[in-house]
Design a protein around this motif. Structure first.
Motif, mmCIF file in Angstrom:
data_model
loop_
_atom_site.group_PDB
_atom_site.id
_atom_site.type_symbol
_atom_site.label_atom_id
_atom_site.label_comp_id
_atom_site.label_asym_id
_atom_site.label_seq_id
_atom_site.Cartn_x
_atom_site.Cartn_y
_atom_site.Cartn_z
ATOM 1 N N SER A 132 0.808 -1.222 0.000
ATOM 2 C CA SER A 132 0.000 0.000 0.000
ATOM 3 C C SER A 132 0.843 1.275 0.000
ATOM 4 C CB SER A 132 -0.940 0.007 1.201
ATOM 5 O OG SER A 132 -0.197 -0.072 2.404
ATOM 6 N N VAL A 133 2.113 1.173 0.371
ATOM 7 C CA VAL A 133 2.959 2.376 0.447
ATOM 8 C C VAL A 133 4.180 2.294 -0.462
ATOM 9 C CG1 VAL A 133 2.215 2.718 2.835
ATOM 10 C CG2 VAL A 133 4.435 1.629 2.365
ATOM 11 N N LYS A 134 4.397 1.138 -1.057
ATOM 12 C CA LYS A 134 5.584 0.958 -1.893
ATOM 13 C C LYS A 134 5.595 1.950 -3.037
ATOM 14 C CE LYS A 134 8.471 -2.794 -3.614
ATOM 15 N NZ LYS A 134 8.594 -4.251 -3.813
ATOM 16 N N GLN B 213 9.956 8.961 5.080
ATOM 17 C CA GLN B 213 9.566 9.995 4.127
ATOM 18 C C GLN B 213 8.303 9.538 3.413
ATOM 19 O OE1 GLN B 213 10.978 13.097 3.413
ATOM 20 N NE2 GLN B 213 9.156 13.361 2.135
ATOM 21 N N MET B 214 7.254 10.325 3.519
ATOM 22 C CA MET B 214 5.958 9.963 2.950
ATOM 23 C C MET B 214 5.590 10.968 1.862
ATOM 24 S SD MET B 214 3.903 8.859 6.394
ATOM 25 C CE MET B 214 3.837 10.530 7.017
ATOM 26 N N ASN B 215 5.477 10.499 0.651
ATOM 27 C CA ASN B 215 5.113 11.340 -0.491
ATOM 28 C C ASN B 215 3.775 10.893 -1.061
ATOM 29 O OD1 ASN B 215 7.631 12.620 -0.230
ATOM 30 N ND2 ASN B 215 8.597 11.205 -1.683
ATOM 31 N N SER B 216 3.187 11.757 -1.883
ATOM 32 C CA SER B 216 1.912 11.442 -2.557
ATOM 33 C C SER B 216 0.890 10.911 -1.556
ATOM 34 C CB SER B 216 2.144 10.413 -3.677
ATOM 35 O OG SER B 216 3.088 10.899 -4.599
ATOM 36 N N GLU C 20 -6.356 7.774 2.854
ATOM 37 C CA GLU C 20 -6.262 6.477 3.545
ATOM 38 C C GLU C 20 -4.937 6.280 4.281
ATOM 39 O OE1 GLU C 20 -7.026 6.980 0.340
ATOM 40 O OE2 GLU C 20 -6.014 5.521 -0.986
ATOM 41 N N ASP C 21 -4.027 7.226 4.160
ATOM 42 C CA ASP C 21 -2.783 7.179 4.943
ATOM 43 C C ASP C 21 -2.968 7.805 6.327
ATOM 44 O OD1 ASP C 21 -1.040 7.951 1.905
ATOM 45 O OD2 ASP C 21 -1.196 5.983 2.872
ATOM 46 N N THR C 22 -4.133 8.388 6.564
ATOM 47 C CA THR C 22 -4.419 8.976 7.865
ATOM 48 C C THR C 22 -4.357 7.910 8.955
ATOM 49 O OG1 THR C 22 -5.798 10.747 6.972
ATOM 50 C CG2 THR C 22 -6.194 10.096 9.265
ATOM 51 N N ALA C 23 -3.502 8.139 9.947
ATOM 52 C CA ALA C 23 -3.284 7.134 10.980
ATOM 53 C C ALA C 23 -2.320 7.664 12.023
ATOM 54 C CB ALA C 23 -2.711 5.852 10.379
ATOM 55 N N VAL C 24 -2.262 6.972 13.143
ATOM 56 C CA VAL C 24 -1.152 7.139 14.078
ATOM 57 C C VAL C 24 -0.012 6.254 13.582
ATOM 58 C CG1 VAL C 24 -0.336 6.747 16.423
ATOM 59 C CG2 VAL C 24 -2.634 7.668 16.036
ATOM 60 N N TYR C 25 1.158 6.833 13.469
ATOM 61 C CA TYR C 25 2.335 6.100 12.996
ATOM 62 C C TYR C 25 3.252 5.824 14.189
ATOM 63 C CZ TYR C 25 1.022 6.715 8.161
ATOM 64 O OH TYR C 25 0.347 6.649 6.958
ATOM 65 N N TRP D 259 7.909 0.053 21.485
ATOM 66 C CA TRP D 259 7.167 0.926 20.582
ATOM 67 C C TRP D 259 7.186 2.353 21.131
ATOM 68 C CZ3 TRP D 259 3.316 -1.091 16.810
ATOM 69 C CH2 TRP D 259 3.418 -2.475 16.639
ATOM 70 N N GLY D 260 7.191 3.314 20.219
ATOM 71 C CA GLY D 260 6.995 4.687 20.626
ATOM 72 C C GLY D 260 5.520 4.952 20.918
ATOM 73 N N GLN D 261 5.218 6.172 21.284
ATOM 74 C CA GLN D 261 3.833 6.537 21.596
ATOM 75 C C GLN D 261 3.046 6.946 20.344
ATOM 76 O OE1 GLN D 261 1.903 6.212 24.424
ATOM 77 N NE2 GLN D 261 3.673 4.928 24.849
ATOM 78 N N GLY D 262 3.731 7.108 19.245
ATOM 79 C CA GLY D 262 3.048 7.376 17.987
ATOM 80 C C GLY D 262 2.930 8.856 17.669
ATOM 81 N N THR D 263 2.797 9.140 16.366
ATOM 82 C CA THR D 263 2.551 10.498 15.905
ATOM 83 C C THR D 263 1.428 10.451 14.885
ATOM 84 O OG1 THR D 263 3.591 12.510 14.999
ATOM 85 C CG2 THR D 263 4.307 10.417 14.056
ATOM 86 N N LEU D 264 0.485 11.369 15.010
ATOM 87 C CA LEU D 264 -0.711 11.342 14.168
ATOM 88 C C LEU D 264 -0.478 12.078 12.861
ATOM 89 C CD1 LEU D 264 -3.732 10.739 13.749
ATOM 90 C CD2 LEU D 264 -4.240 12.863 14.986
ATOM 91 N N VAL D 265 -0.798 11.404 11.784
ATOM 92 C CA VAL D 265 -0.763 11.990 10.450
ATOM 93 C C VAL D 265 -2.188 12.060 9.925
ATOM 94 C CG1 VAL D 265 -0.005 11.667 8.064
ATOM 95 C CG2 VAL D 265 1.562 11.167 9.955
ATOM 96 N N THR D 266 -2.616 13.248 9.551
ATOM 97 C CA THR D 266 -3.956 13.452 9.009
ATOM 98 C C THR D 266 -3.829 14.004 7.603
ATOM 99 O OG1 THR D 266 -4.828 13.934 11.218
ATOM 100 C CG2 THR D 266 -6.181 14.574 9.329
ATOM 101 N N VAL D 267 -4.389 13.289 6.648
ATOM 102 C CA VAL D 267 -4.354 13.717 5.249
ATOM 103 C C VAL D 267 -5.760 14.167 4.872
ATOM 104 C CG1 VAL D 267 -3.769 13.113 2.887
ATOM 105 C CG2 VAL D 267 -2.547 12.040 4.803
ATOM 106 N N SER D 268 -5.892 15.471 4.695
ATOM 107 C CA SER D 268 -7.218 16.028 4.418
ATOM 108 C C SER D 268 -7.076 17.409 3.793
ATOM 109 C CB SER D 268 -8.032 16.131 5.716
ATOM 110 O OG SER D 268 -9.266 16.774 5.489
ATOM 111 N N SER D 269 -8.045 17.750 2.970
ATOM 112 C CA SER D 269 -8.052 19.086 2.362
ATOM 113 C C SER D 269 -8.892 20.039 3.197
ATOM 114 C CB SER D 269 -8.593 19.017 0.935
ATOM 115 O OG SER D 269 -9.856 18.382 0.917
#
Lengths: 108, 120
Positions: free
Chosen positions: B63-65, B82-85, B89-94, B110-120
């Motif tokens: 899904s990310v390749k 590094q996350m491009n494009s 659906e990539d919205t998640a805690v990483y 595990w770390g505590q995570g960082t939230l990534v939100t992909v939205s316009s």
């Protein structure tokens, strides 16, 4: 790709034994690891290499793996065990790490 | 004490880019494989990528390749993604997670995570 199948939910009364299964094709030939995740927290490793327990994990947690099913067993279940549980394997043939879909353990 | 601290998450528009970092301490970082795992809101854990101890070998979920790149700087004890494009659906805690010294799993810290939100 390799698939791991877990039941979405398991319910158990306090003091009883909970068994959470993880199904996969010939999973007995792979090393299975189990994680506990409570709401808002990072996952915690509770069983590794099928049946080993990390330090700090109670002896009530145990694991087994044979054939097409791995099992996480929690004896004398406590309210604090309520969480989501995930199984994990490394499919070395595809070099992919795979998680099961997760099982929500509810303590009645 | 082993510590993994993620940073770099945030709100990004579809098609945008983001770089996550994971600062490691309390162990010999250069000896361990490392992973990124994500969790969409209310969903399960999904493995994203792994890198071996010296950075010479990587692997990605389908899904990310081609869009994500994992890397590490062993001198700085830091793991990157590094996350491009980016897509909705990539919205998640990483989460970053420590693998084994001899292989990919188990992921024992595990770390505590960082939230990534992909939205316009």
């Amino acid at each position: 790709s390799y698939v791991l199948t877990q039941p979405p939910s398991v319910s158990v009364a306090p003091g009883k034994t909970a068994r959470i299964t993880c199904g996969g094709n010939n999973i007995g030939s792979k090393s299975v690891h189990w994680y506990q995740q409570k709401p808002g927290q990072a996952p915690v490793l509770v069983i590794y290499y099928d049946s080993d327990r990390p330090s700090g994990i109670p002896e009530r947690f145990s694991g087994s793996n044979s054939g097409n099913t791995a099992t996480l067993t929690i004896s004398r279940v406590e309210a604090g065990d309520e969480a989501d549980y995930y199984c994990q394997v490394w499919d070395s043939s595809s070099d992919r790490v795979v998680f099961g879909g997760g099982t929500k353990l509810t303590v009645l | 004490e082993v510590q993994l601290v993620e940073s770099g998450g945030g709100l990004v528009q579809p098609g945008g880019s983001l770089r996550l970092s994971c600062a490691a301490s309390g162990f010999t970082f250069s000896s361990y494989w490392m992973h990124w795992v994500r969790q969409a809101p209310g969903k399960g854990l999904v493995w994203v990528s792994r890198i071996n101890s010296d950075g010479s070998s990587t692997s990605y979920a389908d899904s990310v390749k081609g869009r994500f790149t994992i890397s590490r700087d062993n001198a700085k004890n830091t793991l990157y993604l590094q996350m491009n494009s980016l897509r909705a659906e990539d919205t998640a805690v990483y989460y970053c997670a420590r693998g084994s010294q001899v292989g990919a799993t188990p992921t024992d810290y595990w770390g505590q995570g960082t939230l990534v939100t992909v939205s316009s």
